[in-house]
Structures are given as structure tokens and as C-alpha cells.
Design an enzyme around this catalytic site. Structure first.
Site: not given
Length: 194
Positions: A77, A175, A177
Site C-alpha cells: 500500500c 493489502h 494481509e
């Protein structure tokens, strides 16, 4: 394998750490130069505003270190955006790893872009086993235009770089994650890169 998440006070680092744990690995959060240099894999996160994040990076001296790293590095990001030449956000000079300037979406669309979007034009080992059109999670008002280092694209108002790569440096605008099983696979692919 030693995995380091660079801790410079500008990142949602706990969610990345937990994502790495779900893959069966431990990651160390650190700003220590020697620990970063000794890592097998380095993750460079970033959440928030670019100029204040770059200020924190410079205050820790890590702005000089990151571009010199030889092991695989993944910017996430804002981390990816700071690896570019510059960003319009706060008129911030970046680390100059990726040869592109980050710009803001126009006033015609709502920013930030928040939510799930598809990725396409996948061109790297980072996306091994990932299908065109898979959904990833994004939160951003600024983007890197398509450039020679683009390894994946997404679309919001226009087509832009969803991921970049140059040598051992990788960056994702999304992202991983927070991108469910697709994101976990991308993180695992990163950990397997030699």
C-alpha cells in the site's frame, strides 16, 4: 527463514504479522538496521499519509537503507507508493526504486477507493497460482500509473498498477494481509521467492 517487517511507525503491522503467522512463519517487527540486513525477506508496510510516513522513515535513517537491500522486499500500500519516485500526496519525494510518480484519482470518483477489486495482467512469480480476475482488498486515494514495472493492474476510474516489481523489489497497492485466501497465496509466493 528470517522475516522482518520494517517498523517505522507508519503501518498496520500487526495484521501483516498475523497473516505471516497463519502461513506458519514468525515475523520480527524492527527498525534495527542489522536485523533488517540479516533478514531473508523484508516487508515494508505503510498506512496513513505519505509525507508524515516519509518523515518517520528519514528520522530512523531507513530511507537510505531500503533502496540498498539485496533480499526480496515487499512494499504494501503506502509502502509501495513510497518506493516510487514521488507522490502527489503531501508533495513527497519517494525512495526512487520504481520509476513512476504516484498521483491522485480525479474528483470524478469517490476517494478513497475502499473495498474489493479485481486484478489482471499478472506477470510475476508473486502471482503464481493466482487467476486473472481474482479479488483483492484496497484502500487508497492515490495510485501508480501503468509503467514498465507494472506486474498487475486493477481498475477504478482508469487502469492503474495494482503491483510493481523491479529486481528484488515488489510492491502491491492492495493489502494481501486483508485479501483472504488470494492474499495469503500471494504472501506465501513472496516468502518462496529466492
Amino acid at each position: 527463514m528470517k522475516i522482518v517487517i520494517i517498523n517505522y511507525g507508519a503501518g498496520n503491522i500487526q495484521s501483516i504479522k498475523f497473516a505471516i503467522q497463519r502461513l506458519g512463519y514468525e515475523a520480527v517487527l524492527t527498525s534495527d538496521v542489522n536485523e533488517i540486513l540479516a533478514a531473508d525477506k523484508v516487508i515494508f508496510p505503510g498506512v496513513g499519509e505519505a509525507s508524515s510516513a516519509m518523515h518517520k522513515l528519514k528520522a530512523s535513517g531507513l530511507d537510505a537503507l531500503v533502496p540498498t537491500l539485496k533480499q526480496p522486499v515487499l512494499g504494501i500500500c503506502l509502502g509501495m507508493q513510497l518506493m516510487c519516485n514521488a507522490t502527489e500526496e503531501g508533495d513527497t519525494k519517494g525512495l526512487g526504486i520504481f520509476d513512476v510518480d504516484v498521483v491522485k484519482f480525479s474528483k470524478k470518483v469517490k476517494v478513497p477507493q475502499i473495498g474489493w477489486n479485481q486484478i489482471a495482467n499478472l506477470k510475476s512469480d508473486l502471482f503464481s497460482g493466482i487467476s486473472e480476475g481474482e479479488y483483492i482488498y484496497l484502500v487508497h486515494s492515490f495510485y501508480a500509473p501503468i509503467c514498465k514495472e507494472t506486474i498487475a493492474t486493477s481498475e477504478y476510474e482508469l487502469e492503474y498498477s495494482a503491483a510493481l516489481q523491479k529486481n528484488n523489489f515488489y510492491g502491491t497497492q492492495f493489502h494481501p494481509e486483508k485479501s483472504s485466501s488470494v492474499g495469503e497465496k500471494i504472501l506465501m509466493n513472496f516468502l518462496r521467492i529466492k
